[in-house]
Design a protein around this motif. Sequence first.
Motif, PDB file in Angstrom:
ATOM      1  N   THR A  16       0.823  -1.213   0.000  1.00 40.33           N
ATOM      2  CA  THR A  16       0.000   0.000   0.000  1.00 40.33           C
ATOM      3  C   THR A  16       0.851   1.254   0.000  1.00 40.33           C
ATOM      4  O   THR A  16       1.835   1.356   0.732  1.00 40.33           O
ATOM      5  N   LEU A  17       0.452   2.215  -0.836  1.00 42.12           N
ATOM      6  CA  LEU A  17       1.028   3.557  -0.827  1.00 42.12           C
ATOM      7  C   LEU A  17      -0.061   4.530  -0.413  1.00 42.12           C
ATOM      8  O   LEU A  17      -1.162   4.519  -0.982  1.00 42.12           O
ATOM      9  N   LEU A  99       2.423   9.219 -10.303  1.00 40.03           N
ATOM     10  CA  LEU A  99       2.146   7.851  -9.857  1.00 40.03           C
ATOM     11  C   LEU A  99       2.361   6.817 -10.957  1.00 40.03           C
ATOM     12  O   LEU A  99       2.595   5.637 -10.667  1.00 40.03           O
ATOM     13  N   ALA A 100       2.293   7.241 -12.201  1.00 40.48           N
ATOM     14  CA  ALA A 100       2.419   6.290 -13.317  1.00 40.48           C
ATOM     15  C   ALA A 100       3.735   5.530 -13.262  1.00 40.48           C
ATOM     16  O   ALA A 100       3.811   4.365 -13.676  1.00 40.48           O
ATOM     17  N   SER A 101       4.786   6.152 -12.715  1.00 35.88           N
ATOM     18  CA  SER A 101       6.105   5.527 -12.722  1.00 35.88           C
ATOM     19  C   SER A 101       6.293   4.506 -11.608  1.00 35.88           C
ATOM     20  O   SER A 101       7.215   3.693 -11.659  1.00 35.88           O
ATOM     21  N   ILE A 102       5.411   4.528 -10.582  1.00 34.38           N
ATOM     22  CA  ILE A 102       5.662   3.656  -9.425  1.00 34.38           C
ATOM     23  C   ILE A 102       4.444   2.837  -8.982  1.00 34.38           C
ATOM     24  O   ILE A 102       4.572   1.943  -8.152  1.00 34.38           O
ATOM     25  N   GLU A 103       3.260   3.095  -9.548  1.00 39.75           N
ATOM     26  CA  GLU A 103       2.056   2.462  -9.005  1.00 39.75           C
ATOM     27  C   GLU A 103       2.024   0.951  -9.210  1.00 39.75           C
ATOM     28  O   GLU A 103       1.362   0.237  -8.442  1.00 39.75           O
ATOM     29  N   ALA A 127      -6.130  11.181 -10.710  1.00 38.28           N
ATOM     30  CA  ALA A 127      -5.169  10.080 -10.593  1.00 38.28           C
ATOM     31  C   ALA A 127      -5.812   8.797 -10.070  1.00 38.28           C
ATOM     32  O   ALA A 127      -5.117   7.811  -9.843  1.00 38.28           O
ATOM     33  N   SER A 128      -7.128   8.811  -9.873  1.00 38.17           N
ATOM     34  CA  SER A 128      -7.814   7.708  -9.192  1.00 38.17           C
ATOM     35  C   SER A 128      -8.738   6.941 -10.125  1.00 38.17           C
ATOM     36  O   SER A 128      -9.170   7.454 -11.161  1.00 38.17           O
TER      37      SER A 128
END
Length: 255
Positions: A16-17, A99-103, A127-128
């Motif tokens: 979880t982030l 977030l695209a780089s780490i999600e 972003a959700s």
Amino acid sequence: MTLGLASAAFARSLRTLVVDLDPQADVSTGLDVQIAGRLNVSDVLTSPKEKIVRQAITSSGWTRVHDGTIDVMLGSPSAINFDGPHPTVADVWKLEEALASIESEYDLVLIDCPPSLNALTRTAWAASDRVMVVTEPGLFSVAAADRALRAIEEIRRGLSPRLQPLGIVVNRVRPQSVEHQFRIKELRDMFGPLVLEPQLPERTSLQQAQGAAKPLHVWPGESAQELATDFDALLDRIMRAGRIEDPSDTQDASR
């Protein structure tokens, strides 16, 4: 609300982030991290490059309680500078870009928003995939929930077709209050199945756990465990909507 869901996710062993977009940064404090001297969400919104994104994320102190992945994109009072009433389209997409780089490294990303419908909240929604609207059973609860749902629809139509309301959570309910029950009925009459079960009762245990920077699910006492069960049920709803696999099911299947 976000800390209760984070506690449920941590107990479920979901990677979880938590993104702390609220300028008060209470979630960062509740997740037992030190904010000072680090990059934070304000730096990310200024320049959403992967290097900066990773430097703004740190592991929660909750991992001293038990193993698991619960990371925090640190909040900052400086985030208020990004919360104007009329954001540009480019500004609204900043968090999605970050977030695209780490999600892909997480099962679940929770974004804690300020209690307004200004730029930071709209940035979070862009972003959700799903938005959980939180309200309280008061005189203006129907109007507030209606404004939020209309704003979600505006973002869905104008920017992000994948965005959907997950539902409305009624928080700080006193079950014996006639006024609260009347307001909950108003919400159900207006929004039907969008009003989620369970409603969350007013409990001091959540504030106590937050104040001690501990997960609700390890906080002692019957009221804390009852509230933890409620957050488990809300997390189940999130996981079904997001088609998130339960790690415990995967472990059972592998035995």
